[in-house]
Structures are given as structure tokens and as C-alpha cells.
Design an enzyme around this catalytic site. Structure first.
Site, PDB file in Angstrom:
ATOM      1  N   GLN A 133       0.837  -1.200   0.000  1.00 37.14           N
ATOM      2  CA  GLN A 133       0.000   0.000   0.000  1.00 37.14           C
ATOM      3  C   GLN A 133       0.875   1.253   0.000  1.00 37.14           C
ATOM      4  O   GLN A 133       1.518   1.550   1.001  1.00 37.14           O
ATOM      5  CB  GLN A 133      -0.876  -0.025   1.265  1.00 37.14           C
ATOM      6  CG  GLN A 133      -1.757   1.178   1.452  1.00 37.14           C
ATOM      7  CD  GLN A 133      -2.424   1.183   2.834  1.00 37.14           C
ATOM      8  OE1 GLN A 133      -1.811   0.749   3.814  1.00 37.14           O
ATOM      9  NE2 GLN A 133      -3.635   1.643   2.910  1.00 37.14           N
ATOM     10  N   GLY A 134       0.901   1.977  -1.106  1.00 39.09           N
ATOM     11  CA  GLY A 134       1.728   3.180  -1.206  1.00 39.09           C
ATOM     12  C   GLY A 134       0.927   4.440  -0.940  1.00 39.09           C
ATOM     13  O   GLY A 134       0.575   5.163  -1.878  1.00 39.09           O
ATOM     14  N   TYR A 135       0.629   4.687   0.320  1.00 33.75           N
ATOM     15  CA  TYR A 135      -0.121   5.894   0.702  1.00 33.75           C
ATOM     16  C   TYR A 135       0.816   6.920   1.366  1.00 33.75           C
ATOM     17  O   TYR A 135       1.005   8.013   0.877  1.00 33.75           O
ATOM     18  CB  TYR A 135      -1.241   5.553   1.700  1.00 33.75           C
ATOM     19  CG  TYR A 135      -2.514   4.983   1.128  1.00 33.75           C
ATOM     20  CD1 TYR A 135      -2.570   4.427  -0.145  1.00 33.75           C
ATOM     21  CD2 TYR A 135      -3.697   4.976   1.878  1.00 33.75           C
ATOM     22  CE1 TYR A 135      -3.753   3.903  -0.654  1.00 33.75           C
ATOM     23  CE2 TYR A 135      -4.882   4.463   1.377  1.00 33.75           C
ATOM     24  CZ  TYR A 135      -4.901   3.922   0.117  1.00 33.75           C
ATOM     25  OH  TYR A 135      -6.073   3.408  -0.380  1.00 33.75           O
ATOM     26  N   SER A 136       1.387   6.543   2.542  1.00 29.59           N
ATOM     27  CA  SER A 136       2.108   7.510   3.383  1.00 29.59           C
ATOM     28  C   SER A 136       3.377   8.021   2.698  1.00 29.59           C
ATOM     29  O   SER A 136       4.042   7.292   1.959  1.00 29.59           O
ATOM     30  CB  SER A 136       2.513   6.864   4.712  1.00 29.59           C
ATOM     31  OG  SER A 136       1.396   6.319   5.348  1.00 29.59           O
ATOM     32  N   SER A 168       4.511  -1.365   4.281  1.00 29.89           N
ATOM     33  CA  SER A 168       4.627  -2.756   4.737  1.00 29.89           C
ATOM     34  C   SER A 168       4.741  -3.680   3.533  1.00 29.89           C
ATOM     35  O   SER A 168       4.034  -3.494   2.532  1.00 29.89           O
ATOM     36  CB  SER A 168       3.391  -3.153   5.549  1.00 29.89           C
ATOM     37  OG  SER A 168       3.193  -2.278   6.618  1.00 29.89           O
ATOM     38  N   GLU A 251      -9.667  -1.196   5.978  1.00 29.70           N
ATOM     39  CA  GLU A 251      -8.461  -1.388   6.795  1.00 29.70           C
ATOM     40  C   GLU A 251      -8.787  -1.270   8.287  1.00 29.70           C
ATOM     41  O   GLU A 251      -8.134  -1.878   9.121  1.00 29.70           O
ATOM     42  CB  GLU A 251      -7.419  -0.341   6.398  1.00 29.70           C
ATOM     43  CG  GLU A 251      -6.046  -0.596   6.985  1.00 29.70           C
ATOM     44  CD  GLU A 251      -4.979   0.316   6.396  1.00 29.70           C
ATOM     45  OE1 GLU A 251      -5.332   1.370   5.848  1.00 29.70           O
ATOM     46  OE2 GLU A 251      -3.793  -0.028   6.506  1.00 29.70           O
ATOM     47  N   GLU A 378      -5.514   9.410  17.570  1.00 32.29           N
ATOM     48  CA  GLU A 378      -6.031  10.794  17.556  1.00 32.29           C
ATOM     49  C   GLU A 378      -6.909  11.009  16.321  1.00 32.29           C
ATOM     50  O   GLU A 378      -7.979  11.621  16.403  1.00 32.29           O
ATOM     51  CB  GLU A 378      -4.870  11.808  17.541  1.00 32.29           C
ATOM     52  CG  GLU A 378      -4.084  11.910  18.841  1.00 32.29           C
ATOM     53  CD  GLU A 378      -3.118  10.744  19.045  1.00 32.29           C
ATOM     54  OE1 GLU A 378      -2.802  10.032  18.067  1.00 32.29           O
ATOM     55  OE2 GLU A 378      -2.690  10.530  20.195  1.00 32.29           O
TER      56      GLU A 378
HETATM   57  C1  LIG Z   1       3.399  -0.778  11.599  1.00 34.67           C
HETATM   58  C2  LIG Z   1       3.003   0.236  10.573  1.00 34.67           C
HETATM   59  C3  LIG Z   1       2.721  -0.174   9.276  1.00 34.67           C
HETATM   60  C4  LIG Z   1       2.399   0.775   8.307  1.00 34.67           C
HETATM   61  N1  LIG Z   1       2.168   0.353   7.021  1.00 34.67           N
HETATM   62  C5  LIG Z   1       1.903   1.268   6.063  1.00 34.67           C
HETATM   63  C6  LIG Z   1       1.718   0.865   4.701  1.00 34.67           C
HETATM   64  O1  LIG Z   1       1.799  -0.323   4.372  1.00 34.67           O
HETATM   65  N2  LIG Z   1       1.479   1.804   3.776  1.00 34.67           N
HETATM   66  C7  LIG Z   1       1.367   3.130   4.084  1.00 34.67           C
HETATM   67  O2  LIG Z   1       1.107   3.933   3.198  1.00 34.67           O
HETATM   68  N3  LIG Z   1       1.564   3.564   5.365  1.00 34.67           N
HETATM   69  C8  LIG Z   1       1.826   2.662   6.350  1.00 34.67           C
HETATM   70  N4  LIG Z   1       2.028   3.081   7.650  1.00 34.67           N
HETATM   71  C9  LIG Z   1       2.057   4.521   7.934  1.00 34.67           C
HETATM   72  C10 LIG Z   1       0.868   5.030   8.733  1.00 34.67           C
HETATM   73  O3  LIG Z   1      -0.303   5.065   7.952  1.00 34.67           O
HETATM   74  C11 LIG Z   1       1.262   6.430   9.265  1.00 34.67           C
HETATM   75  O4  LIG Z   1       2.355   6.254  10.142  1.00 34.67           O
HETATM   76  C12 LIG Z   1       0.117   7.070  10.000  1.00 34.67           C
HETATM   77  O5  LIG Z   1      -0.898   7.452   9.104  1.00 34.67           O
HETATM   78  C13 LIG Z   1       0.605   8.338  10.783  1.00 34.67           C
HETATM   79  O6  LIG Z   1       1.301   9.192   9.942  1.00 34.67           O
HETATM   80  P1  LIG Z   1       2.738   9.744  10.366  1.00 34.67           P
HETATM   81  O7  LIG Z   1       3.579   8.609  10.788  1.00 34.67           O
HETATM   82  O8  LIG Z   1       3.234  10.618   9.251  1.00 34.67           O
HETATM   83  O9  LIG Z   1       2.486  10.637  11.666  1.00 34.67           O
HETATM   84  P2  LIG Z   1       1.950  12.130  11.705  1.00 34.67           P
HETATM   85  O10 LIG Z   1       0.768  12.274  10.819  1.00 34.67           O
HETATM   86  O11 LIG Z   1       3.097  13.054  11.480  1.00 34.67           O
HETATM   87  O12 LIG Z   1       1.459  12.236  13.205  1.00 34.67           O
HETATM   88  C14 LIG Z   1       2.349  12.465  14.305  1.00 34.67           C
HETATM   89  C15 LIG Z   1       1.517  12.620  15.571  1.00 34.67           C
HETATM   90  O13 LIG Z   1       0.650  13.766  15.450  1.00 34.67           O
HETATM   91  C16 LIG Z   1      -0.708  13.389  15.653  1.00 34.67           C
HETATM   92  N5  LIG Z   1      -1.577  14.136  14.738  1.00 34.67           N
HETATM   93  C17 LIG Z   1      -1.364  14.374  13.421  1.00 34.67           C
HETATM   94  N6  LIG Z   1      -2.403  15.070  12.898  1.00 34.67           N
HETATM   95  C18 LIG Z   1      -3.289  15.268  13.911  1.00 34.67           C
HETATM   96  C19 LIG Z   1      -4.564  15.908  13.999  1.00 34.67           C
HETATM   97  N7  LIG Z   1      -5.133  16.456  12.929  1.00 34.67           N
HETATM   98  N8  LIG Z   1      -5.202  15.926  15.192  1.00 34.67           N
HETATM   99  C20 LIG Z   1      -4.633  15.333  16.279  1.00 34.67           C
HETATM  100  N9  LIG Z   1      -3.419  14.717  16.268  1.00 34.67           N
HETATM  101  C21 LIG Z   1      -2.770  14.672  15.094  1.00 34.67           C
HETATM  102  C22 LIG Z   1      -0.765  11.895  15.324  1.00 34.67           C
HETATM  103  O14 LIG Z   1      -1.838  11.268  15.990  1.00 34.67           O
HETATM  104  C23 LIG Z   1       0.592  11.417  15.831  1.00 34.67           C
HETATM  105  O15 LIG Z   1       0.548  11.198  17.218  1.00 34.67           O
HETATM  106  C24 LIG Z   1       2.341   2.153   8.646  1.00 34.67           C
HETATM  107  C25 LIG Z   1       2.618   2.555   9.962  1.00 34.67           C
HETATM  108  C26 LIG Z   1       2.932   1.610  10.911  1.00 34.67           C
HETATM  109  C27 LIG Z   1       3.216   2.072  12.313  1.00 34.67           C
END
Ligand SMILES: Cc1cc2nc3c(=O)[nH]c(=O)nc-3n(C[C@H](O)[C@H](O)[C@H](O)COP(=O)(O)OP(=O)(O)OC[C@H]3O[C@@H](n4cnc5c(N)ncnc54)[C@H](O)[C@@H]3O)c2cc1C
Length: 394
Positions: A133-136, A168, A251, A378
Site C-alpha cells: 500500500q503506497g499511501y504515506s 509494509s 483497513e 487521535e
Molecule cells: C506498523 C506500521 C505499518 C504501516 N504500514 C503502512 C503501509 O503499508 N502503507 C502506508 O502507506 N503507510 C503505512 N504506515 C504509515 C501510517 O499510515 C502512518 O504512520 C500514520 O498514518 C501516521 O502518519 P505519520 O507517521 O506521518 O504521523 P503524523 O501524521 O506526522 O502524526 C504524528 C503525531 O501527530 C498526531 N496528529 C497528526 N495530525 C493530527 C490531527 N489532525 N489531530 C490530532 N493529532 C494529530 C498523530 O496522531 C501522531 O501522534 C504504517 C505505519 C505503521 C506504524
């Protein structure tokens, strides 16, 4: 409210349970321990999972709800629910390709063309093609719609440039469902498209990221001038946000934590606490029964979601309630296991002298990832507040 399943569904449950009993790997039957979440996605553990997946596929037990023409059994939603429940309760190895079968498959069923479904679904089920999944992106996680990976049109192709992160299984993947920006001038939710990308295309680099569990589970992905045929667009150009939301709803489902609560009770009977057996401590038993009640409540949330689907509706924003509830409960269970283990909690997975093979330490570390992946707690709370309860935006 009648929580019983029909006689036909119970017959189905028995059939699958018997198959599992006869076919589960021996080691699993003796010690039904699962590293359920974000299971080791590398090395021998991955190979074992893949072999188990293929065995289940050969017997017709993968994605049973998918229509027969795409490799499923055309089973009912209820049978799929029972099937998933039985797998967890049997302690079966985790299957592979969950991003494909669980996310992009239902999305293709909803938004894809017939050609896309016929091309991709059967190989997805057989695990002959692994999906990621290429989202983040480095600057776009919670605020996913701000993503910057660009796709420009060039004849019959999109040309993709950019970076994804935390992907992942990208190191195993043959295909990726990728969100790209196709109109940088449009408002951020409007200029995104959803592409199916061959991971063996020239210009893709995958670099591993090691999780704190020690597993090489996810990766960075770099796209440089990657050419993607236009027939690999899902839905309409610039409408990818709506397509992506379909995947996200699938998901955010609940996991059944009741078997882990049972394991916790077994741990309490094994270890001592303040000089006597932990299970003899009323406070410990009280805590474990609280966890059990919550795990049952989450199961009922799952049944509510099942009812919703039986009425022909998609998972909906309520799936955020399940995701929040199970990931937070799981973390509290693992933390309590650390308390019960005391100094033994410091011993890593499979370390000498570790109690229960160190599985609790592993799960404790993995539990942190669960509250982040598929949208942080959150973000789930905001969705519940705004879209389920209809509260004003803060
Ligand atoms: C084990 C694991 C597997 C993953 N697998 C994939 C994958 O296969 N494909 C993929 O695309 N992604 C994947 N991800 C990524 C995941 O979707 C992101 O880590 C997640 O969406 C959070 O984004 P970020 O890490 O950029 O944190 P950020 O968005 O930078 O957030 C940092 C902190 O700020 C808080 N925050 C941010 N915005 C707000 C808001 N508006 N209100 C309140 N709090 C807020 C968050 O809750 C968090 O605590 C994976 C992550 C993990 C941990």
C-alpha cells in the site's frame, strides 16, 4: 437481539474448524502462539506464512467471500466472518497479502474495471502476486491528502516521481496500489489518483526500515520516472481520494482479542506477583476480567459491522470505533503482561530463559505500531467525533 448463527452457518464453522484441526502445522497445534499483528514479514517466518497461505488457497479457504470467477467461493459475509474468527481461535499462522486481499481487492470490486478484476484478483488470492500500500509519505501521514508524489501524463502512460514511506511488505511486493497527485492546482483532496503499479518497473527503489521489534517489516520506496500504463488507473483521474477512502474503511476493522486475554490469564497462573501466584491476586483477576469484557464488547462491535454489511452497506466511519478500541485495548493488555512478567519482560522474543518465548515483549513493541498504522488513535477520535457523532470541528 439474537447473537446465534444459523444452523447452516454453524455447520460451515464446524467444517472449517475440522479442516484447520487436520491441516494446521504441528508446532502450531501444540503451541498455538501467534505473533498476530505486524507479524514478522521477513526470513523464515515469512516463508512459513506464505506456505500456509498457499496450502489454504489450494483447499479453497482464502478470501472465501470473493466471487467464484475471481478465485473465491462466493461465500456469504457471515461465513467470511466465521472463517476469520476460526482462524484466530485456532492460532493459525497469519496469512500473507492482507493489503491485497483485505484492501485493494474490495476496492477493485467497487471501483475497478472487469478487466482489472480478472487480471489481479486470482493472483492476489493465490499469493502469486504480493501487494503493498503506497499511501504515506515523509510529509503526509495523518494528513494523507497533502501527498506530493507526482504522476504526469505521457501518451498511454502516467510517469511517477516521488517517495513513499512505512510501506509494509514492499520488499516482497509485486504490485502496489499507489496514491499520486495528478492535478497540483486542484484543492488537495481533488487532484489525487489511484494507480496499480508493477513493483518490478524500472525506476523503483525499495529500502528497508527496521521496526523496534527488530523485524524488517516496512520500507521506504522511491519512484524515479516510473511508467505506469493508463489502464492501471482505478476509478477516474483526480477522483483517487474517494477510491482510497474505500480501502481505508476496509483497513479499520477489529481484531478479536479474546484469545489474547485467555493467554494473559494463563500467564497470570504461571508467574508470581508480590511473592505468590499472580492469579491468586484478586486485583490481577479483576484487571483480566475487565480486559475480557472489553474484548467481548469489541466482538459485538464486529457483529454490528457484520449486520451493517448484511444490509448491503460498506463498513463506514464506524470502523474507526473498532480500530481505536482494539488497538488501544491491545496496548493495555501488553503493558499489563509486562507488569506481570516483572524483570522477565526485559527478555526479547526467543531469548534464552524468556517466559512464553518472549512473545509478550514482542507484542508490546508491535502494539505501538498498531495504534499508528491505519490511522493514529487521535485521527480515529476525530473521525468518530465529526463523522459518527456529528460534533463540530475543533
Ligand atoms: C506498523 C506500521 C505499518 C504501516 N504500514 C503502512 C503501509 O503499508 N502503507 C502506508 O502507506 N503507510 C503505512 N504506515 C504509515 C501510517 O499510515 C502512518 O504512520 C500514520 O498514518 C501516521 O502518519 P505519520 O507517521 O506521518 O504521523 P503524523 O501524521 O506526522 O502524526 C504524528 C503525531 O501527530 C498526531 N496528529 C497528526 N495530525 C493530527 C490531527 N489532525 N489531530 C490530532 N493529532 C494529530 C498523530 O496522531 C501522531 O501522534 C504504517 C505505519 C505503521 C506504524
Amino acid at each position: 437481539m439474537d447473537f446465534r448463527f444459523s444452523d447452516a452457518d454453524e455447520k460451515f464453522r464446524l467444517e472449517f474448524r475440522n479442516w484447520l484441526e487436520a491441516n494446521l502445522p504441528n508446532k502450531r497445534r501444540k503451541n498455538p502462539f501467534t505473533i498476530e499483528f505486524f507479524a514478522n514479514e521477513d526470513g523464515a517466518e515469512w516463508e512459513n506464512r506464505l506456505a500456509w497461505h498457499k496450502k489454504m488457497h489450494a483447499a479453497g479457504w482464502i478470501a472465501i467471500q470473493y466471487p467464484k470467477q475471481y478465485g473465491g467461493r462466493g461465500a456469504t459475509i457471515t461465513q467470511q466472518y466465521i472463517h476469520d474468527e476460526e482462524l484466530i481461535h485456532a492460532g493459525a499462522p497469519q496469512l500473507v497479502n492482507s493489503q491485497g486481499i483485505g484492501l485493494v481487492g474490495p476496492t477493485l470490486m467497487h471501483w475497478g474495471t472487469e478487466e482489472q478484476r480478472r487480471r489481479y484478483l486470482p493472483k492476489m488470492l493465490s499469493a502469486n502476486e504480493i501487494w503493498c500500500q503506497g499511501y504515506s509519505e515523509p510529509g503526509s501521514g495523518s494528513d494523507l491528502a497533502s501527498l506530493q508524489t507526482r504522476a504526469c501524463e505521457d501518451g498511454d502512460y502516467f510517469v511517477v516521481n516521488g517517495q513513499k514511506v512505512w510501506t509494509s511488505d514492499a520488499h516482497h511486493a509485486d504490485m502496489c496500489f499507489l496514491l499520486v497527485r495528478t492535478d497540483p492546482t486542484a484543492p488537495k483532496h481533488k487532484g489525487i489518483s489511484y494507480l496499480l503499479v508493477d513493483m518490478h518497473s524500472p525506476g523503483i527503489t525499495v529500502r528497508p526500515l527496521v521496526q523496534m521489534t527488530g523485524d524488517r517489516g516496512f520500507n521506504e520506496m522511491f519512484f524515479e520516472e516510473v511508467r505506469v500504463p493508463k489502464k492501471n488507473l482505478v476509478g477516474e483521474k483526480n477522483n483517487g481520494w474517494q477510491v482510497a477512502l474505500t480501502s481505508l474503511m476496509y483497513e479499520r476493522r477489529a481484531a478479536d482479542l479474546r484469545p489474547i486475554v485467555h493467554e494473559l490469564a494463563a500467564l497470570a497462573r504461571l508467574v508470581s506477583h508480590h511473592g505468590s501466584n499472580a492469579w491468586d491476586d484478586g486485583g490481577v483477576r479483576q484487571k483480566i476480567s475487565d480486559f475480557a469484557c472489553e474484548a467481548w464488547a469489541i466482538r459485538y462491535l464486529g457483529l454490528r459491522q457484520l449486520t451493517r454489511q448484511l444490509k448491503g452497506r460498506p463498513p463506514g466511519p464506524e470502523s474507526s470505533i473498532q480500530k481505536l478500541a482494539y488497538s488501544e485495548l491491545n496496548l493495555r493488555i501488553q503493558k499489563f503482561a509486562m507488569e506481570l512478567l516483572g524483570a522477565y519482560s526485559q527478555l526479547a522474543y526467543q531469548a534464552p530463559f524468556a517466559i512464553d518465548d518472549g512473545k509478550w515483549s514482542y507484542r508490546m513493541l508491535a502494539a505501538r505500531g498498531m495504534i499508528i498504522g491505519a490511522g493514529t488513535s487521535e485521527i480515529q477520535r476525530s473521525i468518530i467525533g465529526e463523522r459518527v457523532l456529528g460534533l463540530p470541528r475543533g
